[in-house]
Scaffold this motif. Structure first.
Motif, short mmCIF file in Angstrom:
data_model
loop_
_atom_site.label_atom_id
_atom_site.label_comp_id
_atom_site.label_asym_id
_atom_site.label_seq_id
_atom_site.Cartn_x
_atom_site.Cartn_y
_atom_site.Cartn_z
N THR A 117 -10.50 6.16 -2.49
CA THR A 117 -9.86 5.78 -1.22
C THR A 117 -8.35 6.02 -1.24
O THR A 117 -7.74 6.21 -0.20
CB THR A 117 -10.10 4.29 -0.86
N LEU A 118 -7.73 6.01 -2.43
CA LEU A 118 -6.27 6.11 -2.50
C LEU A 118 -5.77 7.55 -2.60
O LEU A 118 -4.63 7.83 -2.24
CB LEU A 118 -5.74 5.31 -3.69
N ARG A 140 -12.89 8.89 3.10
CA ARG A 140 -12.35 7.83 2.25
C ARG A 140 -12.29 6.50 2.98
O ARG A 140 -12.52 5.43 2.41
CB ARG A 140 -10.95 8.23 1.76
N ALA A 141 -11.99 6.54 4.29
CA ALA A 141 -11.90 5.31 5.08
C ALA A 141 -13.28 4.69 5.29
O ALA A 141 -13.44 3.48 5.18
CB ALA A 141 -11.24 5.61 6.43
N VAL A 144 -16.35 3.51 2.03
CA VAL A 144 -16.18 2.29 1.26
C VAL A 144 -16.56 1.05 2.08
O VAL A 144 -16.97 0.04 1.52
CB VAL A 144 -14.72 2.23 0.72
N ALA A 145 -16.46 1.15 3.39
CA ALA A 145 -16.74 -0.02 4.23
C ALA A 145 -18.12 0.06 4.89
O ALA A 145 -18.77 -0.97 5.07
CB ALA A 145 -15.66 -0.16 5.30
N ASP A 169 -15.33 3.52 -6.13
CA ASP A 169 -14.00 3.95 -5.70
C ASP A 169 -13.19 4.28 -6.96
O ASP A 169 -12.82 3.38 -7.71
CB ASP A 169 -13.35 2.83 -4.87
N HIS B 5 -1.57 6.38 2.69
CA HIS B 5 -2.62 6.90 1.82
C HIS B 5 -3.75 5.90 1.60
O HIS B 5 -4.84 6.26 1.20
CB HIS B 5 -2.01 7.22 0.45
N ASP B 6 -3.46 4.61 1.83
CA ASP B 6 -4.39 3.54 1.46
C ASP B 6 -5.35 3.31 2.63
O ASP B 6 -5.20 2.36 3.40
CB ASP B 6 -3.55 2.29 1.13
N VAL B 7 -6.33 4.20 2.76
CA VAL B 7 -7.12 4.27 4.00
C VAL B 7 -8.47 3.56 3.92
O VAL B 7 -9.20 3.54 4.92
CB VAL B 7 -7.35 5.74 4.43
N GLY B 8 -8.82 2.98 2.77
CA GLY B 8 -10.15 2.36 2.64
C GLY B 8 -10.39 1.32 3.72
O GLY B 8 -9.65 0.35 3.81
N GLY B 9 -11.40 1.54 4.56
CA GLY B 9 -11.73 0.59 5.62
C GLY B 9 -11.01 0.84 6.93
O GLY B 9 -11.24 0.12 7.90
N ARG B 155 -2.35 0.89 -7.86
CA ARG B 155 -3.69 1.44 -7.66
C ARG B 155 -4.67 0.35 -7.24
O ARG B 155 -5.88 0.55 -7.35
CB ARG B 155 -4.17 2.15 -8.93
N PRO B 157 -6.03 -1.10 -4.10
CA PRO B 157 -5.98 -0.85 -2.65
C PRO B 157 -5.96 -2.14 -1.84
O PRO B 157 -6.40 -3.19 -2.30
CB PRO B 157 -7.26 -0.05 -2.38
N TYR B 159 -7.69 -3.17 0.63
CA TYR B 159 -8.96 -3.82 0.97
C TYR B 159 -9.49 -4.71 -0.15
O TYR B 159 -10.36 -5.54 0.09
CB TYR B 159 -10.01 -2.78 1.38
N LEU B 214 -14.77 -0.97 -8.31
CA LEU B 214 -13.38 -0.52 -8.32
C LEU B 214 -12.83 -0.72 -9.73
O LEU B 214 -13.09 -1.76 -10.35
CB LEU B 214 -12.59 -1.38 -7.32
N CYS B 216 -9.92 -1.69 -12.16
CA CYS B 216 -8.70 -2.50 -12.03
C CYS B 216 -8.01 -2.67 -13.37
O CYS B 216 -8.65 -3.04 -14.36
CB CYS B 216 -9.06 -3.89 -11.49
#
Lengths: 218, 243
Positions: A117-118, A140-141, A144-145, A169, B5-9, B155, B157, B159, B214, B216
């Motif tokens: 996603t990043l 990517r958006a 994940v959801a 991810d 860039h942080d587009v998750g969700g 790193r 994100p 969400y 994810l 971490c």
């Protein structure tokens, strides 16, 4: 600023013009390359060899070979799931952006799908460079959801509700990829034939491996 | 940083566009940018500085530009900041190539360096490091991701901040991007794969029977007390109120 003066309504929130046009991108890339070469920091053959390797030698055909072996050799499959980096090294497959690979298995109960996603982290040694859709923000958006809906609506892949959907991810230096299920009707096929059923998409987890039944009928 | 860039969700970006028979590179400049970055990543800047350079693009620019434009931008940002190239010479050189598109960069070969790069392609270049400390968490531990909003690189994100998950795997120690991107040292620490239930991340809008895994770094995590804290704390409050 001229941008706002030309504009009849209220000022634009962002005053610059994005993205750069093709002509400017080409000029910038050439400018950067020429300065770095003149300063002795890079050479032309470094650029050319790297490009050649990823245009010709490193791609999803390598991951497909690994999958085909895992389908035919249960002990190799176990080693692949335990330590994908070491298992791939047995086949001389590995390197940049695959220093720490994890291969996750799709089964009748679990469906895995990989994303970043990043940015655009991806296991280069087995899949090559990622396709544009993997790198662009839409995938990517969403994945994940809303993984199940995204797979169904955008990739035509229906994953039943009783199958656990696991999204990976790739946020650190571990590079994930998928061991797809061996398709029905592939019994008795050779490793080389099986590799032909393994697509890049099936190793990302947005598709299943190709069915040999349809292709045999053709 | 909370960048574009942080587009998750994120919603509203439209359909995923897939190109049939997509080439590896679409233009010559994409090829050169790819080769340039592989040649310079490591010697001239590190992967965390590279990613942070992309994150600092204006979100409008980031979302509207093609992928290798991001790579070009981060090389420009990093090399200018580090003084590897000067703004004036770069601007002048761009104008020169714009004015005469038939011009090409000089062709200089260095077989030894080219072979060295190909060796890195074949062997990789890990950011893992061994450290004396033992991992703080083990598989099965419940953890809470920290609620952070650093203006620098991270790193973790958006969400997945302030969310409860479970450690499923302990990896080795790796260079910590949050310090490495800013010249503050490698600060290696353990990386863990954390599993989050869909509902923990997306609430009632989550798809049932889905999880997100994810990776971490240890500094992103703290031990979670109780099992489902947000709901538990609510219940506790209501119990207290009932007394």
């Amino acid at each position: 600023m001229s941008t706002t003066a030309q504009h009849r309504g209220s000022p634009l929130p962002v005053g610059e013009q994005y993205p750069l046009d093709e002509r400017e991108l080409e000029a910038r890339a050439r400018a950067l390359e020429s300065l770095l070469i003149e300063k002795g920091l890079v050479s032309s053959d470094m650029i050319e060899k790297a490009v050649h390797a990823y245009e010709n030698d490193i791609g999803p055909m390598l991951g497909a070979r690994v999958v085909a072996r895992a389908w035919t050799d249960p002990q190799f499959k176990q080693r692949l799931l335990d330590n994908a980096t070491a298992a791939c090294a047995e086949m001389d497959i590995g390197g940049m952006q695959g220093e720490h690979m994890v291969c996750v298995e799709n089964t009748a109960r679990v469906h895995n799908v990989v994303c970043c996603t990043l940015c655009s982290c991806y296991p280069w040694p087995v899949l090559g460079l990622p396709p544009t859709w993997y790198k662009h923000p839409q995938y990517r958006a969403k994945i994940v959801a809303d993984p199940r809906r995204t797979l169904r609506e955008e990739f035509g892949l229906a994953i039943p509700g009783n199958v656990e959907l696991r999204v990976w991810d790739s946020s650190a230096e571990i590079r994930y990829w998928v061991l797809p299920e061996r398709p029905a009707g592939s019994e008795g096929m050779s490793e080389g034939e099986l590799a032909g059923l393994v697509t890049r998409e099936s190793m990302i987890g947005v598709a299943k491996a190709k069915s040999p039944i349809g292709s045999r009928e053709q | 940083m909370n960048g574009g860039h942080d587009v998750g969700g994120m919603h509203g970006l439209g359909p995923i566009i897939r190109e049939t028979n997509e080439p590896i590179f679409h233009t010559e400049w994409e090829r050169r940018v790819f080769g340039l970055q592989l040649s310079t990543l490591g010697p001239l800047f590190n992967p965390d500085e590279m990613r942070h350079g992309i994150e600092r693009m204006h979100p409008v620019h980031y979302l509207a530009s093609r992928y290798y434009e991001h790579w070009l931008c981060t090389m420009e940002t990093n090399f200018l900041e580090k003084g590897i190239i000067a703004r004036e010479e770069y601007g002048a050189r761009i104008r020169q190539f714009l004015e005469d598109p038939s011009q090409r960069p000089p062709h200089v070969e260095n077989p030894e360096r080219a072979e060295h790069l190909m060796e890195a392609v074949r062997r990789g270049d890990s950011t893992s490091a061994s450290i004396a400390e033992r991992p703080r968490f083990k598989p099965g531990d419940r953890v809470l991701t920290r609620t952070i909003s650093p203006k620098g690189h991270t790193r973790l994100p958006r969400y997945a901040r302030g969310k409860r998950g479970e450690i499923v795997r302990v990896h080795g120690a790796f260079v910590f991007p949050d310090t490495s991107a800013h010249g503050l040292g490698p600060n290696p620490q353990y990386v863990y794969t954390v599993r989050f239930a869909g509902e923990e991340l997306w609430g009632r809008d989550a798809e049932p029977n889905s999880t997100v895994h994810l990776d971490c770094w240890e500094d992103y995590l703290e031990a979670a007390r109780g099992t489902r804290a947000p709901r538990v704390s609510k219940q506790r409050l209501s119990v207290k109120g009932a007394k």
